[in-house]
Design a protein around this motif. Structure first.
Motif, PDB file in Angstrom:
ATOM      1  N   GLN A  12       4.471  40.140  -0.458  1.00 59.65           N
ATOM      2  CA  GLN A  12       5.260  38.912  -0.483  1.00 59.65           C
ATOM      3  C   GLN A  12       6.248  38.974  -1.649  1.00 59.65           C
ATOM      4  O   GLN A  12       5.879  39.193  -2.786  1.00 59.65           O
ATOM      5  CB  GLN A  12       4.352  37.700  -0.654  1.00 59.65           C
ATOM      6  N   VAL A  13       7.529  38.782  -1.315  1.00 61.19           N
ATOM      7  CA  VAL A  13       8.566  38.829  -2.334  1.00 61.19           C
ATOM      8  C   VAL A  13       8.614  37.519  -3.094  1.00 61.19           C
ATOM      9  O   VAL A  13       8.593  36.436  -2.501  1.00 61.19           O
ATOM     10  CB  VAL A  13       9.935  39.113  -1.696  1.00 61.19           C
ATOM     11  N   GLN A  14       8.666  37.640  -4.403  1.00 61.71           N
ATOM     12  CA  GLN A  14       8.815  36.452  -5.250  1.00 61.71           C
ATOM     13  C   GLN A  14       9.859  36.713  -6.317  1.00 61.71           C
ATOM     14  O   GLN A  14       9.870  37.782  -6.939  1.00 61.71           O
ATOM     15  CB  GLN A  14       7.489  36.096  -5.916  1.00 61.71           C
ATOM     16  N   LEU A  15      10.729  35.738  -6.509  1.00 65.50           N
ATOM     17  CA  LEU A  15      11.693  35.755  -7.593  1.00 65.50           C
ATOM     18  C   LEU A  15      11.460  34.492  -8.417  1.00 65.50           C
ATOM     19  O   LEU A  15      11.466  33.388  -7.857  1.00 65.50           O
ATOM     20  CB  LEU A  15      13.129  35.774  -7.058  1.00 65.50           C
ATOM     21  N   VAL A  16      11.276  34.662  -9.709  1.00 69.96           N
ATOM     22  CA  VAL A  16      10.977  33.515 -10.566  1.00 69.96           C
ATOM     23  C   VAL A  16      11.970  33.477 -11.715  1.00 69.96           C
ATOM     24  O   VAL A  16      11.998  34.395 -12.552  1.00 69.96           O
ATOM     25  CB  VAL A  16       9.539  33.578 -11.103  1.00 69.96           C
ATOM     26  N   GLU A  17      12.780  32.412 -11.739  1.00 71.96           N
ATOM     27  CA  GLU A  17      13.750  32.247 -12.822  1.00 71.96           C
ATOM     28  C   GLU A  17      13.129  31.478 -13.980  1.00 71.96           C
ATOM     29  O   GLU A  17      12.222  30.650 -13.784  1.00 71.96           O
ATOM     30  CB  GLU A  17      14.988  31.473 -12.348  1.00 71.96           C
ATOM     31  N   SER A  18      13.651  31.740 -15.160  1.00 69.68           N
ATOM     32  CA  SER A  18      13.246  30.986 -16.348  1.00 69.68           C
ATOM     33  C   SER A  18      14.376  31.039 -17.360  1.00 69.68           C
ATOM     34  O   SER A  18      15.319  31.820 -17.210  1.00 69.68           O
ATOM     35  CB  SER A  18      11.958  31.559 -16.945  1.00 69.68           C
ATOM     36  N   GLY A  19      14.270  30.186 -18.373  1.00 70.79           N
ATOM     37  CA  GLY A  19      15.235  30.222 -19.460  1.00 70.79           C
ATOM     38  C   GLY A  19      16.263  29.111 -19.462  1.00 70.79           C
ATOM     39  O   GLY A  19      17.089  29.028 -20.365  1.00 70.79           O
ATOM     40  N   GLY A  20      16.248  28.272 -18.441  1.00 73.49           N
ATOM     41  CA  GLY A  20      17.201  27.169 -18.408  1.00 73.49           C
ATOM     42  C   GLY A  20      16.861  26.107 -19.436  1.00 73.49           C
ATOM     43  O   GLY A  20      15.814  26.156 -20.091  1.00 73.49           O
ATOM     44  N   GLY A  21      17.763  25.149 -19.579  1.00 76.42           N
ATOM     45  CA  GLY A  21      17.526  24.074 -20.518  1.00 76.42           C
ATOM     46  C   GLY A  21      18.783  23.307 -20.824  1.00 76.42           C
ATOM     47  O   GLY A  21      19.804  23.464 -20.146  1.00 76.42           O
ATOM     48  N   LEU A  22      18.699  22.493 -21.866  1.00 75.13           N
ATOM     49  CA  LEU A  22      19.833  21.688 -22.319  1.00 75.13           C
ATOM     50  C   LEU A  22      20.468  22.376 -23.518  1.00 75.13           C
ATOM     51  O   LEU A  22      19.765  22.754 -24.468  1.00 75.13           O
ATOM     52  CB  LEU A  22      19.345  20.294 -22.711  1.00 75.13           C
ATOM     53  N   VAL A  23      21.775  22.534 -23.472  1.00 72.71           N
ATOM     54  CA  VAL A  23      22.489  23.199 -24.558  1.00 72.71           C
ATOM     55  C   VAL A  23      23.818  22.477 -24.784  1.00 72.71           C
ATOM     56  O   VAL A  23      24.398  21.911 -23.838  1.00 72.71           O
ATOM     57  CB  VAL A  23      22.702  24.693 -24.241  1.00 72.71           C
ATOM     58  N   GLN A  24      24.283  22.488 -25.997  1.00 77.37           N
ATOM     59  CA  GLN A  24      25.563  21.863 -26.306  1.00 77.37           C
ATOM     60  C   GLN A  24      26.722  22.759 -25.882  1.00 77.37           C
ATOM     61  O   GLN A  24      26.563  23.987 -25.801  1.00 77.37           O
ATOM     62  CB  GLN A  24      25.650  21.585 -27.807  1.00 77.37           C
ATOM     63  N   PRO A  25      27.869  22.173 -25.615  1.00 76.02           N
ATOM     64  CA  PRO A  25      29.050  22.996 -25.300  1.00 76.02           C
ATOM     65  C   PRO A  25      29.292  24.027 -26.395  1.00 76.02           C
ATOM     66  O   PRO A  25      29.182  23.728 -27.594  1.00 76.02           O
ATOM     67  CB  PRO A  25      30.175  21.966 -25.236  1.00 76.02           C
ATOM     68  N   GLY A  26      29.603  25.241 -25.962  1.00 76.06           N
ATOM     69  CA  GLY A  26      29.784  26.348 -26.888  1.00 76.06           C
ATOM     70  C   GLY A  26      28.515  27.115 -27.185  1.00 76.06           C
ATOM     71  O   GLY A  26      28.559  28.187 -27.801  1.00 76.06           O
ATOM     72  N   GLY A  27      27.388  26.610 -26.738  1.00 79.52           N
ATOM     73  CA  GLY A  27      26.116  27.265 -26.982  1.00 79.52           C
ATOM     74  C   GLY A  27      25.826  28.391 -26.001  1.00 79.52           C
ATOM     75  O   GLY A  27      26.652  28.728 -25.152  1.00 79.52           O
ATOM     76  N   SER A  28      24.631  28.945 -26.149  1.00 76.71           N
ATOM     77  CA  SER A  28      24.239  30.098 -25.338  1.00 76.71           C
ATOM     78  C   SER A  28      22.840  29.901 -24.756  1.00 76.71           C
ATOM     79  O   SER A  28      22.007  29.194 -25.332  1.00 76.71           O
ATOM     80  CB  SER A  28      24.236  31.375 -26.180  1.00 76.71           C
TER      81      SER A  28
END
Length: 124
Positions: free
Chosen positions: A1-17
């Motif tokens: 079974q294929v699974q793709l799991v994203e992570s790392g999103g969030g709230l950031v200010q303009p100009g951030g990374s």
């Protein structure tokens, strides 16, 4: 079974990374084209970046060129999207996708497998 799991999103200010990760299982990662797409509220899903398994080429949509960098680690079955100089218009749910094909595609329909998405919000 294929699974793709994203992570790392969030709230950031303009100009951030932020750095998004996509961990894949159930497929031979090194033989798939891997892509990043995003979908903002009320808008269609759009192509962001993709990595070709055949040529090693990386494509970016014009609006993120010079700011976003996609990479992959075949040994870890993981793809990354490094996003710098983020703008409010980058706010969206970001999805990773995997697809087979000789030619790298920017069309969502050419990717068979999708993750659940991770929210990126750019706001002050």
């Amino acid at each position: 079974q294929v699974q793709l799991v994203e992570s790392g999103g969030g709230l950031v200010q303009p100009g951030g990374s932020l750095r998004l990760s996509c961990a894949a299982s159930g497929l031979r990662f090194s033989t798939y084209n891997m892509g990043w797409f995003r979908q903002a509220p009320g808008k269609e899903r759009e192509f962001v970046a993709a990595f070709s398994w055949t040529s090693g080429r990386i494509y970016y949509t014009d609006s993120v060129k010079g700011r976003f960098t996609v990479s992959r680690d075949n040994a870890k079955n993981t793809m990354y999207l490094r996003m710098n100089s983020l703008k409010p218009e980058d706010t969206a749910v970001y999805y990773c996708a995997a697809g087979r094909g000789v030619v790298l595609s920017t069309a969502a329909m050419d990717y068979a497998y999708w993750g659940q998405g991770t929210q990126v919000t750019v706001s002050s």
